[in-house]
Design a protein around this motif. Structure first.
Motif, PDB file in Angstrom:
ATOM      1  N   HIS A  85      10.974   1.001  -1.447  1.00 36.87           N
ATOM      2  CA  HIS A  85       9.743   0.311  -1.073  1.00 36.87           C
ATOM      3  C   HIS A  85       9.632  -1.026  -1.792  1.00 36.87           C
ATOM      4  O   HIS A  85       9.167  -2.024  -1.206  1.00 36.87           O
ATOM      5  CB  HIS A  85       8.532   1.183  -1.411  1.00 36.87           C
TER       6      HIS A  85
ATOM      7  N   ARG B 115      10.103   4.451  -6.173  1.00 37.54           N
ATOM      8  CA  ARG B 115       9.630   3.316  -5.369  1.00 37.54           C
ATOM      9  C   ARG B 115      10.702   2.281  -5.079  1.00 37.54           C
ATOM     10  O   ARG B 115      10.387   1.212  -4.546  1.00 37.54           O
ATOM     11  CB  ARG B 115       8.467   2.623  -6.090  1.00 37.54           C
TER      12      ARG B 115
ATOM     13  N   ARG C  44      10.545   9.113   4.462  1.00 35.53           N
ATOM     14  CA  ARG C  44       9.281   9.729   4.066  1.00 35.53           C
ATOM     15  C   ARG C  44       9.442  11.165   3.602  1.00 35.53           C
ATOM     16  O   ARG C  44       8.717  11.614   2.715  1.00 35.53           O
ATOM     17  CB  ARG C  44       8.275   9.648   5.227  1.00 35.53           C
TER      18      ARG C  44
ATOM     19  N   GLY D 299       0.817  -1.215   0.000  1.00 37.92           N
ATOM     20  CA  GLY D 299       0.000   0.000   0.000  1.00 37.92           C
ATOM     21  C   GLY D 299       0.846   1.259   0.000  1.00 37.92           C
ATOM     22  O   GLY D 299       0.566   2.205  -0.744  1.00 37.92           O
ATOM     23  N   LEU D 300       1.915   1.267   0.809  1.00 40.53           N
ATOM     24  CA  LEU D 300       2.812   2.417   0.837  1.00 40.53           C
ATOM     25  C   LEU D 300       3.513   2.602  -0.505  1.00 40.53           C
ATOM     26  O   LEU D 300       3.740   3.734  -0.944  1.00 40.53           O
ATOM     27  CB  LEU D 300       3.856   2.240   1.948  1.00 40.53           C
ATOM     28  N   THR D 301       3.842   1.488  -1.144  1.00 35.88           N
ATOM     29  CA  THR D 301       4.541   1.560  -2.432  1.00 35.88           C
ATOM     30  C   THR D 301       3.680   2.259  -3.483  1.00 35.88           C
ATOM     31  O   THR D 301       4.152   3.135  -4.211  1.00 35.88           O
ATOM     32  CB  THR D 301       4.907   0.144  -2.918  1.00 35.88           C
ATOM     33  N   PHE D 302       2.403   1.881  -3.554  1.00 40.57           N
ATOM     34  CA  PHE D 302       1.529   2.486  -4.551  1.00 40.57           C
ATOM     35  C   PHE D 302       1.156   3.920  -4.203  1.00 40.57           C
ATOM     36  O   PHE D 302       0.642   4.649  -5.070  1.00 40.57           O
ATOM     37  CB  PHE D 302       0.274   1.633  -4.737  1.00 40.57           C
ATOM     38  N   SER D 303       1.416   4.319  -2.966  1.00 38.23           N
ATOM     39  CA  SER D 303       1.172   5.717  -2.602  1.00 38.23           C
ATOM     40  C   SER D 303       2.317   6.618  -3.046  1.00 38.23           C
ATOM     41  O   SER D 303       2.186   7.846  -3.021  1.00 38.23           O
ATOM     42  CB  SER D 303       0.975   5.847  -1.087  1.00 38.23           C
ATOM     43  N   ARG D 304       3.446   5.997  -3.445  1.00 37.45           N
ATOM     44  CA  ARG D 304       4.594   6.765  -3.924  1.00 37.45           C
ATOM     45  C   ARG D 304       4.461   6.995  -5.426  1.00 37.45           C
ATOM     46  O   ARG D 304       3.925   6.145  -6.148  1.00 37.45           O
ATOM     47  CB  ARG D 304       5.890   6.005  -3.663  1.00 37.45           C
ATOM     48  N   PRO D 305       4.945   8.126  -5.937  1.00 40.61           N
ATOM     49  CA  PRO D 305       4.903   8.343  -7.386  1.00 40.61           C
ATOM     50  C   PRO D 305       5.823   7.369  -8.108  1.00 40.61           C
ATOM     51  O   PRO D 305       6.836   6.922  -7.556  1.00 40.61           O
ATOM     52  CB  PRO D 305       5.391   9.792  -7.544  1.00 40.61           C
ATOM     53  N   ARG D 306       5.465   7.004  -9.333  1.00 37.13           N
ATOM     54  CA  ARG D 306       6.316   6.118 -10.128  1.00 37.13           C
ATOM     55  C   ARG D 306       7.680   6.769 -10.315  1.00 37.13           C
ATOM     56  O   ARG D 306       7.797   7.970 -10.507  1.00 37.13           O
ATOM     57  CB  ARG D 306       5.682   5.858 -11.497  1.00 37.13           C
TER      58      ARG D 306
END
Length: 284
Positions: free
Chosen positions: A54, A51, A245, A41-48
């Motif tokens: 993560h 990552r 973060r 979940g944290l990974t997909f919250s980061r912009p491409r």
């Protein structure tokens, strides 16, 4: 669930996993599994393109989850004649070493990529982590006293990592290099380096008491290694990702030149310039 697992997959050695040991392994599997879902979940919250750290954590936690599912199910072990305890065999969990073969180098990589160290230094550190795991596996599978020769090689590799690198690179050279992310990670890096260094020193002690000397039972072995793996896996990774973060990912200088390059989506840009672009932002 433990009784079902041991009934479906009966122990294959004299000294083997107990029901309570299987219960503990299912609990450890749950910790790894929940941690994996959280990090995904944290990974997909980061912009491409930002990552990498993560995604390394995702690989580590996925591998750990599979390993602990296998061990909780009483799978991934082979019987090896014991030393120091008379006749009989002991379950040696090769699936654990497969887990470590993948995760130990990645945990070090997660830490070292933040330092700005040379690739040659990082490569040597990761290689010694591989040597440590392989010698531990071979030693565990050898029934004679020759296992302790492999153990010495593994401990030497560990001390190379810890003393030459975790003392010089992680605890000295690393903190005194120009960090890839400037000074933002310095405090967290020092804590993480010391924390991981201490954990790595405990693993050979556990091995000598478990697979090596057969001093403790298989269930006690599972509890000891499980605690170490949880502290070295989910807890370490959550702390490190928390420290990341507020860091600008671009400051790490990790570039790909692949999918996030404009030229990858606009071939005419490449034709106009005569060569592909090597954009600053990478899909790493």
């Amino acid at each position: 669930m433990a009784n079902d697992a041991l009934d479906s997959n009966p122990p294959n050695a004299t000294y083997h996993l107990s029901t309570h040991g299987s219960d503990w392994l299912w609990a450890a599997f749950s910790i790894f599994g929940v941690s994996l879902l959280a990090v995904v979940g944290l990974t997909f919250s980061r912009p491409r393109g930002s990552r990498l750290f993560h995604q390394i954590a995702v690989v580590v936690l996925t591998t750990g989850s599979l390993a602990y599912f296998s061990m909780a199910s009483d799978l991934g072990a082979t019987p090896v004649p014991v030393e120091f305890r008379g006749d009989g065999t002991r379950q040696i969990w090769y699936v654990r070493y497969i887990n470590w073969f993948i995760t130990f180098p990645l945990l070090l990589l997660e830490l070292l990529l933040a330092t700005g160290l040379s690739l040659s230094d990082i490569f040597t550190t990761l290689f010694m982590a591989v040597v440590l795991v392989i010698t531990g596996l071979v030693a565990a599978l050898v029934p004679s006293t020759y296992k302790w020769g492999y153990y010495v090689f593994g401990v030497a590799a560990l001390f190379y990592i810890w003393y030459v690198y975790h003392r010089y690179v992680l605890l000295w050279h690393g903190p005194h290099t120009t960090f890839a992310a400037g000074g933002a990670l310095r405090r967290g890096y020092l804590f993480a380096a010391g924390y991981l260094s201490l954990l790595l020193l405990i693993y050979p002690i556990a091995w000598a008491c478990a697979e090596g000397g057969n001093v403790i039972s298989v269930t006690s072995e599972m509890i000891w290694y499980g605690i170490l793996d949880i502290f070295a896996g989910p807890i370490f990774l959550f702390f490190f990702l928390w420290e990341l973060r507020g860091v600008d990912y671009a400051s790490f200088g990790l570039h790909s030149g692949k999918y996030t390059d404009k030229s990858a989506f606009h071939p005419q840009t490449t034709q106009a310039t005569g060569s592909p672009s090597t954009g600053a932002a990478g899909n790493v």
